[in-house]
Design a protein around this motif. Structure first.
Motif, PDB file in Angstrom:
ATOM      1  N   TRP A 283      -5.419 -10.735   5.482  1.00 31.00           N
ATOM      2  CA  TRP A 283      -6.187 -10.752   4.221  1.00 31.00           C
ATOM      3  C   TRP A 283      -5.691  -9.190   3.506  1.00 31.00           C
ATOM      4  O   TRP A 283      -6.619  -8.168   4.207  1.00 31.00           O
ATOM      5  CB  TRP A 283      -7.754 -10.910   4.229  1.00 31.00           C
ATOM      6  CG  TRP A 283      -8.096 -11.054   2.910  1.00 31.00           C
ATOM      7  CD1 TRP A 283      -7.415 -11.047   1.682  1.00 31.00           C
ATOM      8  CD2 TRP A 283      -9.655 -11.288   2.458  1.00 31.00           C
ATOM      9  NE1 TRP A 283      -8.454 -11.002   0.604  1.00 31.00           N
ATOM     10  CE2 TRP A 283      -9.686 -11.174   1.268  1.00 31.00           C
ATOM     11  CE3 TRP A 283     -10.634 -11.329   3.187  1.00 31.00           C
ATOM     12  CZ2 TRP A 283     -11.095 -11.342   0.475  1.00 31.00           C
ATOM     13  CZ3 TRP A 283     -11.892 -11.700   2.632  1.00 31.00           C
ATOM     14  CH2 TRP A 283     -12.016 -11.623   1.258  1.00 31.00           C
ATOM     15  N   HIS A 284      -4.740  -8.827   2.821  1.00 35.25           N
ATOM     16  CA  HIS A 284      -4.241  -7.653   2.525  1.00 35.25           C
ATOM     17  C   HIS A 284      -5.195  -6.691   1.482  1.00 35.25           C
ATOM     18  O   HIS A 284      -5.004  -5.692   1.148  1.00 35.25           O
ATOM     19  CB  HIS A 284      -2.818  -7.595   2.589  1.00 35.25           C
ATOM     20  CG  HIS A 284      -2.197  -7.712   3.697  1.00 35.25           C
ATOM     21  ND1 HIS A 284      -2.197  -7.222   4.833  1.00 35.25           N
ATOM     22  CD2 HIS A 284      -1.295  -8.864   3.918  1.00 35.25           C
ATOM     23  CE1 HIS A 284      -1.328  -7.719   5.800  1.00 35.25           C
ATOM     24  NE2 HIS A 284      -0.815  -8.766   5.276  1.00 35.25           N
ATOM     25  N   HIS A 285      -5.885  -7.815   0.710  1.00 38.01           N
ATOM     26  CA  HIS A 285      -6.654  -6.885  -0.237  1.00 38.01           C
ATOM     27  C   HIS A 285      -8.096  -7.544  -0.347  1.00 38.01           C
ATOM     28  O   HIS A 285      -8.810  -8.189  -1.041  1.00 38.01           O
ATOM     29  CB  HIS A 285      -6.002  -7.564  -1.743  1.00 38.01           C
ATOM     30  CG  HIS A 285      -4.675  -6.903  -1.833  1.00 38.01           C
ATOM     31  ND1 HIS A 285      -4.376  -5.732  -2.285  1.00 38.01           N
ATOM     32  CD2 HIS A 285      -3.421  -7.643  -1.756  1.00 38.01           C
ATOM     33  CE1 HIS A 285      -3.123  -5.555  -2.458  1.00 38.01           C
ATOM     34  NE2 HIS A 285      -2.417  -6.552  -1.989  1.00 38.01           N
TER      35      HIS A 285
ATOM     36  N   MET B 103      -7.761  -7.248   7.117  1.00 36.27           N
ATOM     37  CA  MET B 103      -6.293  -6.938   7.105  1.00 36.27           C
ATOM     38  C   MET B 103      -5.354  -7.355   8.483  1.00 36.27           C
ATOM     39  O   MET B 103      -4.309  -7.781   8.159  1.00 36.27           O
ATOM     40  CB  MET B 103      -6.013  -5.244   6.761  1.00 36.27           C
ATOM     41  CG  MET B 103      -6.669  -5.009   5.361  1.00 36.27           C
ATOM     42  SD  MET B 103      -6.207  -3.153   5.113  1.00 36.27           S
ATOM     43  CE  MET B 103      -4.526  -3.422   4.461  1.00 36.27           C
TER      44      MET B 103
ATOM     45  N   GLN C  17      -7.929   2.346   6.643  1.00 35.85           N
ATOM     46  CA  GLN C  17      -9.185   1.776   6.622  1.00 35.85           C
ATOM     47  C   GLN C  17     -10.087   2.283   7.371  1.00 35.85           C
ATOM     48  O   GLN C  17      -9.986   2.511   8.676  1.00 35.85           O
ATOM     49  CB  GLN C  17      -9.132   0.252   6.942  1.00 35.85           C
ATOM     50  CG  GLN C  17      -8.358  -0.829   5.614  1.00 35.85           C
ATOM     51  CD  GLN C  17      -8.869  -0.410   4.254  1.00 35.85           C
ATOM     52  OE1 GLN C  17     -10.099  -0.533   3.878  1.00 35.85           O
ATOM     53  NE2 GLN C  17      -8.060  -0.136   3.509  1.00 35.85           N
TER      54      GLN C  17
ATOM     55  N   PRO D  56      -6.316  -0.620  -0.255  1.00 33.08           N
ATOM     56  CA  PRO D  56      -5.554  -1.115   0.937  1.00 33.08           C
ATOM     57  C   PRO D  56      -4.327  -0.260   1.343  1.00 33.08           C
ATOM     58  O   PRO D  56      -3.855  -0.562   2.547  1.00 33.08           O
ATOM     59  CB  PRO D  56      -4.724  -2.392   0.513  1.00 33.08           C
ATOM     60  CG  PRO D  56      -6.114  -2.961  -0.509  1.00 33.08           C
ATOM     61  CD  PRO D  56      -6.408  -1.601  -1.207  1.00 33.08           C
TER      62      PRO D  56
ATOM     63  N   SER E 292     -13.055  -4.157   6.806  1.00 27.25           N
ATOM     64  CA  SER E 292     -11.849  -4.377   5.957  1.00 27.25           C
ATOM     65  C   SER E 292     -10.608  -4.426   6.816  1.00 27.25           C
ATOM     66  O   SER E 292      -9.694  -5.239   6.374  1.00 27.25           O
ATOM     67  CB  SER E 292     -11.917  -3.047   4.931  1.00 27.25           C
ATOM     68  OG  SER E 292     -12.992  -3.319   4.000  1.00 27.25           O
ATOM     69  N   GLN E 293     -10.669  -3.546   8.064  1.00 31.16           N
ATOM     70  CA  GLN E 293      -9.836  -3.558   8.824  1.00 31.16           C
ATOM     71  C   GLN E 293      -9.546  -4.917   9.534  1.00 31.16           C
ATOM     72  O   GLN E 293      -8.369  -5.331   9.746  1.00 31.16           O
ATOM     73  CB  GLN E 293      -9.963  -2.438   9.723  1.00 31.16           C
ATOM     74  CG  GLN E 293      -8.907  -2.149  10.731  1.00 31.16           C
ATOM     75  CD  GLN E 293      -7.624  -1.785  10.161  1.00 31.16           C
ATOM     76  OE1 GLN E 293      -7.383  -0.784   9.360  1.00 31.16           O
ATOM     77  NE2 GLN E 293      -6.369  -2.550  10.096  1.00 31.16           N
TER      78      GLN E 293
END
Length: 324
Positions: A176-178, A172, A163, A159, A168-169
């Protein structure tokens, strides 16, 4: 290296040319036959090559595979059903069979369901041909190509780093940072891999089901509307029964494709992280473990799983043809 390759290519083209030459000679000789003999020769010469290719390309390898499945890894010791006992008694193979079962249950149902929904929605839009082409486009991509595309979607980085993975991006961006390492997260990774299959096959399901819906006679639909059927009632009581055989054909076709699944797993995970399926395990046993016996046993199991689906599919197609 190039010399060996050129020799092999020369042998291959020589064999093809020889085969075609023999066919032409047989057809030429058949032209001189008269009466009943000409009919028999025509049947023999037309069906003979196809039957020969069927024997060489399917029957002989199938018999050879069954033979290998009864022996040890290098075919020096007869094991009988030992390889099959290993397949059903090994906990790792149990996981493989469970994964395969999940694939053939979930992926075909979601693919067919999504294809049906899209067929109903897109048919009501102006310029439906454009939308259908866009949805069908993934079918033009190989499973390997599709897997590489989705590899970028599921790509994971720490993180703290920029990304490159789309999923995942997005996570985030939503706070949701993890996010997890998607491909390593079992059993989530199996369902994420199924999305690739669904993405590729949905266009096929949509096109076939759309054609089936359009083939429903208008008088049937109009009669149902006059009887008060609208919306869900019209869909469930008229549309679904009229295209049931097509739905089953699409479902079983996608099931057969899913049972033979190899490319996605091999490209995305190599069968690691709890994602192994039957076809990829067969490949691994043959070309990684070099155990022809176990690979043959898995191939036979895969064959036995596919045959009923193919037979049922053929029966449904014949039934649909008779109705028409």
């Amino acid at each position: 290296m190039w010399a060996d390759t050129s020799v092999k290519l020369g042998n291959m083209f020589g064999a093809v040319a020889g085969f075609l030459g023999v066919l032409l000679l047989l057809f030429y000789l058949a032209g001189f036959a008269r009466g009943r003999l000409s009919r028999r020769l025509a049947i023999l010469f037309l069906l003979g090559p196809a039957v020969l290719l069927l024997l060489v390309g399917i029957v002989v390898p199938a018999v050879r595979t069954i033979y290998l499945s009864l022996y040890n890894e290098d075919s020096t010791k007869f094991l009988g059903g030992g390889n099959y006992t290993w397949a059903f008694g090994n906990s790792d193979i149990h996981q493989v069979l469970l994964n395969t079962l999940l694939w053939i249950v979930i992926a075909p149902i979601l693919t067919t369901g999504l294809g049906l929904v899209l067929a109903l929605l897109v048919d009501r839009l102006r310029g439906q041909a454009v939308y259908k082409s866009l949805i069908f486009m993934p079918m033009a991509i190989s499973f390997v190509g599709a897997s590489i595309i989705w590899k970028f979607v599921y790509a994971y980085r720490d993180p703290s780093q920029p990304q490159i993975g789309l999923l995942s991006q997005i996570c985030m961006w939503l706070g949701w940072h993890h996010p997890p390492n998607w491909i390593l997260s079992h059993p989530l990774n199996n369902f994420l891999l199924m999305i690739i299959m669904i993405w590729v096959q949905t266009g096929f399901a949509m096109v076939v089901l759309s054609a089936a819906i359009k083939a429903i006679p208008e008088d049937v639909t109009e009669a149902a509307v006059l009887d008060g059927a609208q919306g869900w009632r019209l869909f469930s009581n008229v549309t679904i029964p009229m295209i049931r055989s097509t739905i089953i054909v699409v479902l079983t076709t996608v099931m057969i494709t899913t049972l033979k699944l190899f490319d996605i797993i091999r490209t995305m995970t190599g069968g690691n992280f709890g994602t192994q399926v039957l076809a990829n395990e067969m490949y691994s046993q043959a070309f990684t473990e070099f155990n022809n016996g176990r690979a043959g046993a898995l191939a036979v199991l895969l064959f036995l799983a596919v045959v009923p689906l193919v037979a049922y599919n053929v029966a449904m197609l014949r039934k649909e043809r008779e109705v028409r």
